[in-house]
Design a protein around this motif. Structure first.
Motif, short mmCIF file in Angstrom:
data_model
loop_
_atom_site.label_atom_id
_atom_site.label_comp_id
_atom_site.label_asym_id
_atom_site.label_seq_id
_atom_site.Cartn_x
_atom_site.Cartn_y
_atom_site.Cartn_z
N LYS A 75 0.83 -1.21 0.00
CA LYS A 75 0.00 0.00 0.00
C LYS A 75 0.87 1.26 0.00
CE LYS A 75 -4.46 -1.35 1.97
NZ LYS A 75 -5.43 -1.14 3.08
N GLU A 76 2.01 1.17 0.64
CA GLU A 76 2.90 2.32 0.76
C GLU A 76 3.44 2.77 -0.59
OE1 GLU A 76 4.21 5.28 2.74
OE2 GLU A 76 3.81 3.62 4.13
N ILE A 77 3.65 1.81 -1.51
CA ILE A 77 4.25 2.16 -2.80
C ILE A 77 3.26 2.11 -3.95
CG2 ILE A 77 6.52 1.37 -2.04
CD1 ILE A 77 6.12 -1.14 -3.75
N ALA A 78 2.00 1.74 -3.69
CA ALA A 78 1.00 1.63 -4.75
C ALA A 78 0.57 3.00 -5.26
CB ALA A 78 -0.22 0.86 -4.23
N ASP A 79 0.03 3.02 -6.48
CA ASP A 79 -0.49 4.27 -7.03
C ASP A 79 -1.91 4.49 -6.52
OD1 ASP A 79 -2.13 2.54 -8.47
OD2 ASP A 79 -1.10 2.83 -10.38
N GLU A 80 -2.59 5.51 -7.06
CA GLU A 80 -3.92 5.86 -6.57
C GLU A 80 -4.95 4.76 -6.82
OE1 GLU A 80 -4.89 9.56 -8.37
OE2 GLU A 80 -3.53 10.74 -7.12
N SER A 81 -4.69 3.90 -7.79
CA SER A 81 -5.62 2.80 -8.08
C SER A 81 -5.23 1.51 -7.35
CB SER A 81 -5.67 2.55 -9.59
OG SER A 81 -4.40 2.12 -10.08
N ASN A 82 -4.32 1.63 -6.39
CA ASN A 82 -3.85 0.47 -5.60
C ASN A 82 -3.17 -0.58 -6.47
OD1 ASN A 82 -4.27 1.11 -2.89
ND2 ASN A 82 -6.43 0.53 -2.98
N MET A 229 10.68 2.23 1.11
CA MET A 229 11.50 1.63 0.07
C MET A 229 10.65 1.50 -1.21
SD MET A 229 14.10 0.39 -1.28
CE MET A 229 15.52 -0.66 -1.10
N PRO A 230 11.07 2.13 -2.34
CA PRO A 230 10.27 2.11 -3.56
C PRO A 230 10.22 0.76 -4.27
CG PRO A 230 12.36 3.19 -3.98
CD PRO A 230 12.29 2.94 -2.50
N VAL A 231 11.06 -0.18 -3.85
CA VAL A 231 11.07 -1.52 -4.44
C VAL A 231 10.88 -2.54 -3.33
CG1 VAL A 231 12.37 -3.21 -5.78
CG2 VAL A 231 12.63 -0.77 -6.29
N PHE A 316 8.51 -5.92 -6.65
CA PHE A 316 7.41 -5.01 -6.94
C PHE A 316 7.87 -3.56 -6.81
CE2 PHE A 316 5.93 -9.03 -5.42
CZ PHE A 316 5.06 -9.42 -6.43
N ILE A 317 7.41 -2.72 -7.74
CA ILE A 317 7.95 -1.38 -7.91
C ILE A 317 6.87 -0.33 -7.68
CG2 ILE A 317 9.24 0.11 -9.48
CD1 ILE A 317 9.78 -2.44 -11.19
N SER A 318 7.27 0.77 -7.08
CA SER A 318 6.41 1.94 -6.97
C SER A 318 6.24 2.55 -8.36
CB SER A 318 7.03 2.97 -6.03
OG SER A 318 6.47 4.25 -6.25
N PRO A 319 5.01 2.65 -8.88
CA PRO A 319 4.82 3.29 -10.19
C PRO A 319 5.35 4.72 -10.23
CG PRO A 319 2.84 2.09 -9.55
CD PRO A 319 3.74 2.11 -8.35
N VAL A 320 5.21 5.45 -9.13
CA VAL A 320 5.70 6.82 -9.08
C VAL A 320 7.22 6.85 -9.25
CG1 VAL A 320 5.95 8.89 -7.64
CG2 VAL A 320 3.78 7.64 -7.69
#
Length: 372
Positions: A75-82, A229-231, A316-320
């Protein structure tokens, strides 16, 4: 090559030639649908990897267990659409992408899941990391390690199933292609069985620690940051080379017992963590860890990125964060993802060595050594 109909088949199956590969070139080839069906069935296997001593407690309801925490890390690294970015490793997706593995959007409910624990044991074994802030105590580090090893065993067991399926994929092929496919499948099976034996032994030692039958057998390195952590990643590897390109262990020699390194990257309470874990007796892994610790602190994150994407799939990667990368940085990560995918390309000994392409977005705050 001439083989009698009643002779043992050349492929090593133990069956008579007439009941195995006789006339195989005239059989109907395995269809794309059959391959997709096998891939889907293989990914839907259900089992609870709790210690044998706790099996009597199983709820029998096998769930989609997260290897990376959904509630905090994903949830911490997800975008607005989860959604996060990750690899969808299945036959249908690989075929659609023409053999390439590329980061794609995955909902956080599906990301990092596997059917490896019942609801009872997923809660009891991992509530210490799911339901409270990470502080890096023995219970939390063991839980992280245990879940990663269980997921890797699940994957290796699936790999054996795929080897069996691959042995039938030579239907409709000429004899030379049949021989190539059978040799490839046999080598894959041999390597997978060796890895599975070693991982099962590692899990047995973790079982004993979990049940209080042994103590002080594990070492950990915790890298902490005040920012997420973004990854996110959860995996197990047997490192071949270190961050200087030095050979750590030769995995091609099946007579040697490989040493394993478990690693998790995640966020908790708005902070970021990378946790490396290994058996205290694993001196080769310690050498690998020391090569990481010898790096300049401002180069550690870039080194971790090379390590995560070069050696792990459950990433898994943060889209931002991804959208903020340059084309050169994205190309580098994509090339790291594909490293080791082809069995016909030798491992690059400089895979983890600094090549001048750096990454930003996470700064090391502290390093904590435990039991080494």
């Amino acid at each position: 090559m001439k083989i009698g109909r009643n002779d043992k088949c050349w492929c090593g199956s133990g069956k008579k030639f007439k009941r195995c590969h006789y006339g195989r070139e005239n059989e109907t080839p395995v269809s794309k649908g059959e391959a997709i069906g096998h891939s889907q069935k293989n990914a839907s296997r259900k089992y609870c990897y709790a210690p044998a001593d706790l099996k009597h407690e199983c709820s029998q309801k096998i769930i989609n267990a997260h290897t990376v925490s959904k509630s905090s890390s994903l949830k911490e690294i997800a975008d607005e659409s989860n959604h996060v970015l990750g690899l969808k490793i299945n036959f249908a997706n690989i075929a659609r992408n023409k053999g390439k593995l590329i980061p794609e959007k995955i909902g956080i409910n599906q990301a990092s899941t596997f059917k490896g624990f019942c609801s009872k044991h997923d809660k009891s074994l991992f509530s210490c990391i799911e339901d409270r802030e990470f502080i890096g105590d023995d219970e939390q580090c063991l839980a992280l390690m245990y879940r990663s090893v269980a997921k890797e065993i699940y994957a290796k067991e699936g790999g054996l199933n795929t080897s069996d399926f691959a042995k039938n994929s030579d239907k409709g092929k000429n004899i030379l292609d049949q021989m190539f496919i059978q040799k490839f499948a046999a080598n894959h099976e041999t390597g997978t069985k060796a890895a599975l034996t070693e991982l099962s032994e590692l899990k047995s030692q973790l079982d004993n620690q979990l049940l209080g039958k042994s103590v002080d057998s594990l070492s950990h390195l915790i890298i902490h940051s005040t920012s997420p952590m973004p990854v996110a990643v959860s995996s197990v590897v047997s490192p071949i080379t270190d961050f200087d390109g030095n050979l750590i262990q030769d995995l091609g020699n099946l007579s040697l017992v490989a040493e394993h390194l478990v690693f998790n990257s995640f966020s908790s309470d708005g902070k970021g963590y990378v946790v490396f874990s290994w058996l205290k007796t694993s001196t080769k892994v310690l050498s690998f860890i020391n090569s990481l610790l010898a790096l300049e602190e401002n180069k550690i994150f870039s080194s971790l990125i090379r390590f995560f994407f070069g050696l792990a799939e459950n990433t898994f990667i943060s889209p931002v964060w991804w959208n903020g990368l340059s084309s050169e940085q994205k190309d580098k990560i994509n090339s790291l993802i594909m490293s080791g995918v082809s069995p016909f390309v030798h491992n690059d000994r400089n895979l983890l060595v600094d090549d001048g392409i750096s990454f930003s977005g996470w700064k090391v705050g502290s390093l904590r050594r435990i039991n080494f």
